[in-house]
Design an enzyme around this catalytic site. Structure first.
Site, PDB file in Angstrom:
ATOM      1  N   SER A 138      45.785  57.977 -17.910  1.00 11.54           N
ATOM      2  CA  SER A 138      44.613  57.281 -17.387  1.00 11.54           C
ATOM      3  C   SER A 138      43.368  57.998 -17.866  1.00 11.54           C
ATOM      4  CB  SER A 138      44.627  57.276 -15.858  1.00 11.54           C
ATOM      5  OG  SER A 138      43.381  56.832 -15.331  1.00 11.54           O
ATOM      6  N   TYR A 151      45.105  62.287  -8.043  1.00  7.26           N
ATOM      7  CA  TYR A 151      45.589  61.365  -9.069  1.00  7.26           C
ATOM      8  C   TYR A 151      45.150  61.836 -10.452  1.00  7.26           C
ATOM      9  CZ  TYR A 151      45.913  57.163 -11.954  1.00  7.26           C
ATOM     10  OH  TYR A 151      46.195  56.274 -12.964  1.00  7.26           O
TER      11      TYR A 151
END
Length: 283
Positions: A138, A151
């Site tokens: 990501s 995250y």
């Protein structure tokens, strides 16, 4: 395209993984796809073709289970050419409000599962002296947003793992890429894919505002998963795929901005950086 290639895709019952599996089957590839719920996977894919599609129920944190799925894939298709570590989910919340168990669990799924898959598939790829590993990271692993610290840490770890893996595997003809998308319409911000803990603490205004903005943006993200899937297929056909690939205009812009800022800071503090070394004696 070389449609004789065999793909092994994790987290395939929803999101980008599901879209990719459908695209691969449309193009004629053979695909082994994993999910925690194999019935959900079969229904989502909607294809019953045992010659090209192998749905597998796999616990990605169980090495024996992964090894069994690899052996099943080899028994069905004879080889594995492309590995896509797609399984994962998001987590947003302040670090002090997230439980230790929650933090460990997301690292298990987002990081250790990918490492386990690579660990079990590498012997086959080395034997073939060919293969391609795509880890779905990501942009948050490089440029995070308030509230996404844990995250982002998982995706940064996955990126670093991919970078060094590329060095380790170069001599075997095995390529690696970490794909780092921004917002895509994959259901990532739904309850199935996001662990969201609203802050109950005073302050943390940036965290609260970012969470509100992200959740309101669910379903209208600019990223197209169909286009992303086609790009992944094109990457697998490339002789020299990139080590990092940022997907989406937002991902590109955020990465470019940070790289510029890092270069500026690096040069600004160059004197201090190199001052930490022992002084060398000049002849």
């Amino acid at each position: 395209m070389n449609t004789s290639k065999v793909w092994y895709v994790t987290g395939a019952s929803q999101g980008l993984g599901l879209t990719l599996v459908k695209k691969l089957l449309e193009h004629g590839y053979r695909v082994a796809a994993t999910s925690r719920n194999v019935q959900k996977l079969k229904e989502a894919v909607g294809v019953i073709d045992s010659e090209r599609f192998l749905p597998l129920v796999v616990d990605l944190n169980n090495l024996d289970c992964i090894d069994e799925s690899v052996q099943q894939t080899l028994a069905a298709f004879g080889r594995i050419d492309v590995v896509v570590n797609n399984a994962g989910y998001g987590m947003t919340g302040t670090v002090e409000e997230l439980e230790e168990k929650e933090i460990r669990t997301i690292f298990d799924v987002n990081v250790f599962a990918a490492i386990n898959v690579v660990k079990k598939i590498l012997p086959q790829l080395r034997k073939q002296r060919s293969g391609y590993i795509i880890n779905i990271g990501s942009v948050a692993g490089f440029v995070g947003a308030p509230g996404w610290a844990v995250y982002s840490a998982t995706k940064a770890a996955l990126a670093a793992f991919t970078e060094v893996l590329a060095l380790d595997l170069k001599e075997f003809g095995i390529n690696t890429t970490v794909v780092e998308p921004s917002g895509f319409r994959t259901g990532f911000l739904t309850t199935d894919s996001l662990a969201y803990k609203a802050s109950k603490l005073d302050g943390y205004e940036a965290v609260k505002e970012t969470a509100k903005r992200y959740l309101e943006g669910n379903g209208i993200q600019p990223g197209d998963p169909d286009k992303a899937s086609e790009i992944l297929i094109e990457l697998a056909e490339s002789d020299q795929p990139p080590l990092h690939l940022y997907l989406g205009r937002d991902a590109y812009n955020r990465a470019a901005k940070k790289l510029n800022a890092m270069t500026t800071s690096l040069e600004e503090w160059k004197t201090v950086s190199i001052a930490a070394d022992f002084q060398t004696v000049k002849d």
